[in-house]
Design an enzyme around this catalytic site. Structure first.
Site, PDB file in Angstrom:
ATOM      1  CB  SER A  12      -0.917   0.009   1.225  1.00 51.79           C
ATOM      2  OG  SER A  12      -0.144  -0.020   2.407  1.00 51.79           O
ATOM      3  CE1 TYR A  43      -4.656  -0.450  -0.194  1.00 46.44           C
ATOM      4  CE2 TYR A  43      -3.540  -2.569  -0.022  1.00 46.44           C
ATOM      5  CZ  TYR A  43      -4.028  -1.527  -0.794  1.00 46.44           C
ATOM      6  OH  TYR A  43      -3.886  -1.569  -2.159  1.00 46.44           O
ATOM      7  N   GLY A  44      -5.371  -0.328   6.449  1.00 42.43           N
ATOM      8  CA  GLY A  44      -6.096  -0.710   7.653  1.00 42.43           C
ATOM      9  C   GLY A  44      -7.400   0.022   7.840  1.00 42.43           C
ATOM     10  CB  CYS A  75       0.730  -5.246   2.236  1.00 43.18           C
ATOM     11  SG  CYS A  75      -0.576  -4.441   3.199  1.00 43.18           S
ATOM     12  CG  ASN A  76       2.179  -8.222   7.882  1.00 40.69           C
ATOM     13  OD1 ASN A  76       2.335  -9.357   8.331  1.00 40.69           O
ATOM     14  ND2 ASN A  76       3.192  -7.402   7.662  1.00 40.69           N
ATOM     15  CB  CYS A 189       3.685  -3.254   9.611  1.00 42.61           C
ATOM     16  SG  CYS A 189       3.431  -1.973   8.357  1.00 42.61           S
ATOM     17  CB  THR A 190       6.446  -4.686   4.716  1.00 42.22           C
ATOM     18  OG1 THR A 190       5.359  -3.918   4.168  1.00 42.22           O
ATOM     19  CG2 THR A 190       6.105  -6.174   4.627  1.00 42.22           C
ATOM     20  CG  HIS A 191       5.169   0.964   6.005  1.00 40.20           C
ATOM     21  ND1 HIS A 191       4.232   0.228   5.329  1.00 40.20           N
ATOM     22  CD2 HIS A 191       5.218   2.166   5.372  1.00 40.20           C
ATOM     23  CE1 HIS A 191       3.740   0.941   4.343  1.00 40.20           C
ATOM     24  NE2 HIS A 191       4.327   2.132   4.342  1.00 40.20           N
TER      25      HIS A 191
END
Length: 262
Positions: A12, A43-44, A75-76, A189-191
């Protein structure tokens, strides 16, 4: 084994760059497209049915445009909600991203593990199911943060938050119950790996940070095969919001060419 496979990495926002970096190290001979739906970040906040429809439509466009051999959903939130529909709809293989609870619990010495994710990932039944299945003998503390993904976006653009703000955001992930304290932190979270080095500096005590990206890279290699001797191909980034000149310098550090857009 595929020679010069086309691999699309999707998120995202810019968090998936941490996954892209590891996959690109594993298959530098691949043709890469990094695609970010930053127009709807984060996205959450989206209802699940709208997220499924949105990501499915985007994937149809990417598949038509690039004919990828494999797609990584970095993205989780999208992985836990949308992957079943994507796998049902498209023939191309997908690799998802899920909280690395199993390896974290196996690694922890104190058996105190924290899962640090977005609010959506923290609330997801999928996360609780992973804990029930793999956390035997461990106390798992799940922390949802609405701040850290935007903080990571700012970090990449050269506008970092203060140490005090970052320390406050991660503080709930550090628990000491008087018997043992957190020693392993799952970055769900990939961030968040974009902030790992700063987290190490402001954390109340040292912990082991579990980044899912290396495991995702290994899974990609298991599907498309190992690198073949060949020159590295160009990699490009695409954003649903359009061109992102504010990110061009940051993208260059990941060996991505100046952003393109649909």
């Amino acid at each position: 084994m595929l020679s010069h496979p086309t691999i699309l990495v999707f998120d995202s926002g810019v968090g998936g760059l941490t996954v892209f970096r590891e996959v690109a190290k594993a298959r530098p001979d691949a043709r890469f497209i990094y695609a970010a739906d930053d127009a709807l970040f984060p996205y959450g906040a989206l209802p699940e049915d709208k997220l499924v429809a949105r990501v499915t439509a985007l994937m149809r466009g990417y598949i038509d445009r690039y004919s990828p051999d494999l797609i990584v959903i970095a993205c989780n939130t999208a992985s836990t909600i949308v992957l079943p529909e994507l796998r049902k709809t498209f023939a191309v293989p997908f690799v998802g991203t899920v909280p690395a609870i199993k390896p974290a619990c196996a690694l922890s010495q104190t058996k105190r593990v924290s899962v640090l994710g977005t609010e959506a990932t923290a609330k997801r039944e999928y996360t609780q199911a992973l804990i029930r299945e793999f956390a035997t003998g461990c106390k798992v503390n799940v922390v949802g943060s609405a701040l850290l993904a935007p903080y990571a976006e700012r970090e990449l653009k050269g506008d970092p938050v203060s140490d005090a703000e970052l320390a406050e955001a991660i503080a709930p992930a550090f628990k000491d119950d008087g018997i043992a304290r957190t020693d392993t932190l799952v970055l769900a979270c990939t961030h968040f790996p974009l902030l790992t080095e700063r987290m190490r500096r402001v954390a109340p005590w040292p912990v082991t940070y579990i980044d899912p990206a290396p495991a995702i890279a290994r899974r990609v290699v298991s599907l498309v095969g190992p690198q073949k001797p060949s020159p590295r191909l160009d990699a490009f980034a695409e954003f649903t919001s359009g061109a992102r000149p504010d990110l061009d310098s940051a993208l260059a550090t990941f060996n991505l060419k100046a952003s393109i857009h649909a």
